[in-house]
Enzyme design. Sequence first.
Site, PDB file in Angstrom:
ATOM      1  N   GLU A  46       0.156  -2.990   1.407  1.00 23.50           N
ATOM      2  CA  GLU A  46      -0.318  -1.647   1.750  1.00 23.50           C
ATOM      3  C   GLU A  46       0.636  -0.958   2.714  1.00 23.50           C
ATOM      4  O   GLU A  46       1.202  -1.597   3.613  1.00 23.50           O
ATOM      5  CB  GLU A  46      -1.703  -1.685   2.415  1.00 23.50           C
ATOM      6  CG  GLU A  46      -2.798  -2.317   1.593  1.00 23.50           C
ATOM      7  CD  GLU A  46      -3.297  -1.458   0.458  1.00 23.50           C
ATOM      8  OE1 GLU A  46      -2.932  -0.271   0.407  1.00 23.50           O
ATOM      9  OE2 GLU A  46      -4.069  -1.988  -0.367  1.00 23.50           O
ATOM     10  N   THR A  47       0.793   0.336   2.504  1.00 23.80           N
ATOM     11  CA  THR A  47       1.402   1.226   3.492  1.00 23.80           C
ATOM     12  C   THR A  47       0.362   2.263   3.874  1.00 23.80           C
ATOM     13  O   THR A  47      -0.234   2.901   3.003  1.00 23.80           O
ATOM     14  CB  THR A  47       2.656   1.920   2.938  1.00 23.80           C
ATOM     15  OG1 THR A  47       3.660   0.931   2.663  1.00 23.80           O
ATOM     16  CG2 THR A  47       3.215   2.921   3.945  1.00 23.80           C
TER      17      THR A  47
END
EC number: 5.1.-.-
Length: 261
Positions: A46-47
Site C-alpha cells: 500500500e501507498t
Amino acid sequence: MPIPLYQVDAFTNELFGGNPAAVCPLEEWLPDATLQAIAAENNLSETAFFSPEGDGFRLRWFTPIREVDLCGHATLATAFVLFERQGFRGDTLRFQSRSGLLLAERGADGITLDFPAGAAQPCQAPRGLAEALGIEPVECLKANDYLVVLRDEEAVRSAKPDFRALAEVELRGVAITAQGNDVDFVSRFFAPSYGINEDPVTGAAHCLLAPYWAGVLGKQQLKAEQVSSRGGEVLCAVADDRVYLTGQAVLYLEGAITINR
C-alpha cells in the site's frame, strides 16, 4: 514538484518487521493516474496519500494496481508520520476516507485505529478454494474477503497457497486463521488479484478477524499475530460496530518524489 515520501514499517517495533507502507503528504490532490503510478513505482502492498480537509485529513490508499476502500497498516503508518515527522500536536487524528470517518489516537501502547467492524457470514467454500489453499477449511465465512478457519496454528503457518488459483477468487482476498498457541488467534492474508500475493500484516482483515474471534472466545480484548515471514502483532478490541486496532511503527526511509508537470 517534490512530494515528501516516507516508508514506515507498521504493526511492529522493530525495523524490517511488520508491514511496510509508503506515505505521501500532499498539498493538493494529483490525478488518480499519477497516484496509481506512484504506488506502482513504490511497489509496496500500500501507498497512502493524505491532504488536509476540514478538521482533519482526506486519506486514500493504493496497491500497486488499484485503489482500495480501507487499509489498516498504511493508516497506522500515516498516523505515525503525522505524529512523529509532520509535527501534529494533538493526540487524535481524524481521517475522511472511502470507509467513512476513521480515527487514530496515540497512547502508551502505540497508535490505536478506530475502524468499522465487519461481520463475516458463514458460507459454502467456493469451488477451488480448498485446492488453491492446499488445505481443507474447518469453516468458511464471507464478507469483503473470505475468512477461512483452519484446524490449528501450524496449519496456518505451513499453508502454501497457489497464488495463481487464489487470484481467481471473486472477492478481494482470503484470510486464513486459527486459534493461537501464545496469542488469541493467528492469521495470514492473501490478495493476489490486488497485486499482493501475501500481505505481511493486514489491519483491514482484522476488522473481520477480531469480531469473529471475539464471538468464538467470548472476549472483547484480543491479542493477534499475523504469521507472515515478516510477522506483526495487533492488539484488538471489539465494541458494538467498531474495531480498535493498536500497533507500533518504525520509520525506515524519508525522502522525496520528483514529478515534473
